[in-house]
Design a protein around this motif. Structure first.
Motif, mmCIF file in Angstrom:
data_model
loop_
_atom_site.group_PDB
_atom_site.id
_atom_site.type_symbol
_atom_site.label_atom_id
_atom_site.label_comp_id
_atom_site.label_asym_id
_atom_site.label_seq_id
_atom_site.Cartn_x
_atom_site.Cartn_y
_atom_site.Cartn_z
ATOM 1 N N ASP A 14 0.893 -1.135 -0.144
ATOM 2 C CA ASP A 14 0.040 -0.035 -0.008
ATOM 3 C C ASP A 14 0.802 1.143 0.143
ATOM 4 O O ASP A 14 0.768 2.420 -0.650
ATOM 5 C CB ASP A 14 -1.051 0.149 1.272
ATOM 6 C CG ASP A 14 -2.142 -0.983 1.062
ATOM 7 O OD1 ASP A 14 -2.156 -1.503 -0.028
ATOM 8 O OD2 ASP A 14 -2.517 -1.258 2.321
ATOM 9 N N SER A 15 1.928 1.179 0.893
ATOM 10 C CA SER A 15 3.003 2.378 0.735
ATOM 11 C C SER A 15 3.298 2.576 -0.588
ATOM 12 O O SER A 15 3.705 4.012 -1.063
ATOM 13 C CB SER A 15 3.879 2.160 1.776
ATOM 14 O OG SER A 15 4.899 3.181 1.887
ATOM 15 N N HIS A 16 4.084 1.419 -1.209
ATOM 16 C CA HIS A 16 4.518 1.583 -2.618
ATOM 17 C C HIS A 16 3.380 2.386 -3.572
ATOM 18 O O HIS A 16 3.848 3.256 -4.298
ATOM 19 C CB HIS A 16 5.068 0.474 -3.087
ATOM 20 C CG HIS A 16 6.321 -0.050 -2.746
ATOM 21 N ND1 HIS A 16 7.288 0.833 -2.482
ATOM 22 C CD2 HIS A 16 6.647 -1.270 -2.217
ATOM 23 C CE1 HIS A 16 8.150 -0.090 -1.867
ATOM 24 N NE2 HIS A 16 7.905 -1.279 -1.483
ATOM 25 N N VAL A 17 2.343 1.960 -3.702
ATOM 26 C CA VAL A 17 1.342 2.354 -4.387
ATOM 27 C C VAL A 17 0.843 3.974 -3.995
ATOM 28 O O VAL A 17 0.684 4.546 -4.890
ATOM 29 C CB VAL A 17 -0.065 1.364 -4.416
ATOM 30 C CG1 VAL A 17 -1.247 1.981 -4.962
ATOM 31 C CG2 VAL A 17 0.291 0.048 -4.896
ATOM 32 N N ARG A 18 0.765 4.134 -2.879
ATOM 33 C CA ARG A 18 0.463 5.357 -2.436
ATOM 34 C C ARG A 18 1.382 6.520 -3.013
ATOM 35 O O ARG A 18 1.282 7.670 -3.533
ATOM 36 C CB ARG A 18 0.457 5.402 -0.764
ATOM 37 C CG ARG A 18 -0.109 6.940 -0.280
ATOM 38 C CD ARG A 18 -0.613 7.004 1.167
ATOM 39 N NE ARG A 18 0.369 6.392 1.896
ATOM 40 C CZ ARG A 18 0.421 5.063 2.468
ATOM 41 N NH1 ARG A 18 -0.562 4.338 2.393
ATOM 42 N NH2 ARG A 18 1.271 4.877 3.289
ATOM 43 N N HIS A 19 2.761 6.088 -2.762
ATOM 44 C CA HIS A 19 3.806 6.840 -3.212
ATOM 45 C C HIS A 19 3.863 6.787 -4.805
ATOM 46 O O HIS A 19 3.862 8.138 -5.381
ATOM 47 C CB HIS A 19 4.986 6.428 -2.621
ATOM 48 C CG HIS A 19 6.392 7.370 -2.786
ATOM 49 N ND1 HIS A 19 7.614 7.132 -2.606
ATOM 50 C CD2 HIS A 19 6.140 8.810 -2.285
ATOM 51 C CE1 HIS A 19 8.449 8.018 -2.469
ATOM 52 N NE2 HIS A 19 7.405 9.215 -2.499
ATOM 53 N N LEU A 20 3.481 6.075 -5.560
ATOM 54 C CA LEU A 20 3.294 5.998 -7.019
ATOM 55 C C LEU A 20 2.358 6.790 -7.245
ATOM 56 O O LEU A 20 2.312 7.791 -8.330
ATOM 57 C CB LEU A 20 3.073 4.468 -7.496
ATOM 58 C CG LEU A 20 2.881 4.392 -8.830
ATOM 59 C CD1 LEU A 20 3.995 4.863 -9.715
ATOM 60 C CD2 LEU A 20 2.520 2.829 -9.313
ATOM 61 N N ARG A 21 1.224 6.814 -6.601
ATOM 62 C CA ARG A 21 -0.098 7.665 -7.014
ATOM 63 C C ARG A 21 0.196 9.156 -6.899
ATOM 64 O O ARG A 21 -0.122 9.934 -7.487
ATOM 65 C CB ARG A 21 -1.190 7.001 -6.133
ATOM 66 C CG ARG A 21 -2.069 6.100 -6.595
ATOM 67 C CD ARG A 21 -3.263 5.534 -5.535
ATOM 68 N NE ARG A 21 -4.239 5.048 -6.016
ATOM 69 C CZ ARG A 21 -5.079 4.201 -5.406
ATOM 70 N NH1 ARG A 21 -4.998 4.292 -3.987
ATOM 71 N NH2 ARG A 21 -5.900 3.604 -5.986
ATOM 72 N N ALA A 22 1.053 9.382 -5.774
ATOM 73 C CA ALA A 22 1.224 10.918 -5.283
ATOM 74 C C ALA A 22 2.294 11.364 -6.701
ATOM 75 O O ALA A 22 1.915 12.378 -7.165
ATOM 76 C CB ALA A 22 2.294 10.760 -4.338
ATOM 77 N N LYS A 23 3.163 10.623 -7.088
ATOM 78 C CA LYS A 23 3.898 11.143 -8.429
ATOM 79 C C LYS A 23 2.905 11.122 -9.562
ATOM 80 O O LYS A 23 3.366 12.116 -10.328
ATOM 81 C CB LYS A 23 5.116 9.894 -8.665
ATOM 82 C CG LYS A 23 6.103 9.963 -7.415
ATOM 83 C CD LYS A 23 7.277 8.977 -7.691
ATOM 84 C CE LYS A 23 8.345 9.128 -6.268
ATOM 85 N NZ LYS A 23 9.239 8.230 -6.561
ATOM 86 N N LEU A 24 2.200 10.285 -9.804
ATOM 87 C CA LEU A 24 1.448 10.520 -10.810
ATOM 88 C C LEU A 24 0.555 11.668 -10.928
ATOM 89 O O LEU A 24 0.306 12.580 -11.755
ATOM 90 C CB LEU A 24 0.504 9.310 -11.015
ATOM 91 C CG LEU A 24 1.253 7.727 -11.565
ATOM 92 C CD1 LEU A 24 0.697 6.859 -11.189
ATOM 93 C CD2 LEU A 24 1.487 8.177 -13.290
ATOM 94 N N ALA A 25 -0.119 11.859 -9.447
ATOM 95 C CA ALA A 25 -1.019 13.014 -9.295
ATOM 96 C C ALA A 25 -0.161 14.342 -9.530
ATOM 97 O O ALA A 25 -0.663 15.278 -9.986
ATOM 98 C CB ALA A 25 -1.438 13.149 -7.965
ATOM 99 N N ALA A 26 1.108 14.390 -9.035
ATOM 100 C CA ALA A 26 1.856 15.686 -9.407
ATOM 101 C C ALA A 26 2.034 15.911 -10.859
ATOM 102 O O ALA A 26 2.154 17.059 -11.322
ATOM 103 C CB ALA A 26 3.258 15.362 -8.841
ATOM 104 N N ALA A 27 2.225 14.989 -11.696
ATOM 105 C CA ALA A 27 1.945 15.134 -12.990
ATOM 106 C C ALA A 27 0.664 15.226 -13.793
ATOM 107 O O ALA A 27 0.556 15.330 -14.992
ATOM 108 C CB ALA A 27 2.862 13.862 -13.655
#
Length: 225
Positions: free
Chosen positions: A191-204
């Protein structure tokens, strides 16, 4: 020769790791504090960083955060703290693995090799999914042309889900993608990896990863879903 940066303020721990790396055939550079680690990473361009969490001058977590602004180099954290919240924090900041002191130098070398092997294997290119572009050979990802500074683990997870849009990936399936050495990790780590991945996608400007409650995650075929 593959180069490993070892950053730890304890000279004994550095010497033990350097000895183990030399026996395993790796080149190594060392740093005794946070600022020196950051400078060495920029100067030496290591293939992997072994990074102590508690260091003078700059915490290892801050070193990791700054490295992740420009680099996807694999990072293995070392820490005397064994609390789950500390491990999750390290992963959320961009670390790829986390080992607790005292540790086995042989296990550390094995984890380094496993992490490097994942970068050497070049899978076939993933099909383009709308605004998402993945280049496995160059280890690059972008959303609508904006670069995504992903870690090795995040890239692997995104690539697996994007290759099969709409398919539900359980946490157990994602564990196999993230940790092909069959290491057992908790659901919260995924879940932590996915949350971090989502944050980077959201920033873009993207939000292509959906949650299927009670099951896992899936890549949404339609942008904006």
């Amino acid at each position: 020769m593959t180069k490993i940066l070892v950053a730890d303020d304890d000279p004994h721990i550095r010497s033990v790791i350097l000895f183990a790396l030399a026996r395993a055939g790796f080149a190594a550079v060392e740093a005794a504090d946070g600022p020196a680690a950051l400078a060495a990473a920029g100067r030496e361009a290591p293939d992997l960083v072994v990074l102590d969490v508690a260091m003078p001058g700059m915490e290892g977590t801050e070193v990791c955060r700054r490295l992740r602004q420009t680099s996807a180099v694999p990072i293995i954290f070392l820490s005397a703290r064994d609390e789950e919240v500390d491990r999750i924090l390290g992963l959320e900041l961009g670390g790829d693995d986390y080992m607790v002191k005292p540790f086995s130098p042989r296990e550390l070398v094995a984890r380094i090799r496993a992490r490097l092997r994942r970068q050497e294997v070049v899978p076939p290119p993933a099909p383009a999914q709308g605004p998402l572009a993945l280049d496995a050979e160059r280890f690059e990802a972008s959303w609508r042309g904006a670069a995504l500074p992903l870690t090795v683990t995040e890239f692997a997870l995104l690539r697996a889900m994007a290759a099969q849009p709409g398919r539900v990936f359980t946490r157990e399936m994602l564990m196999q993608v993230a940790y092909p050495d069959h290491r057992i990790v908790s659901d919260r780590t995924i879940d932590s990896h996915v949350r971090h991945l989502r944050a980077k996608l959201a920033a873009a400007g993207g939000a292509p990863i959906g949650t299927v409650h009670g099951l896992g995650y899936r890549f949404l075929a339609e942008e904006g879903c």
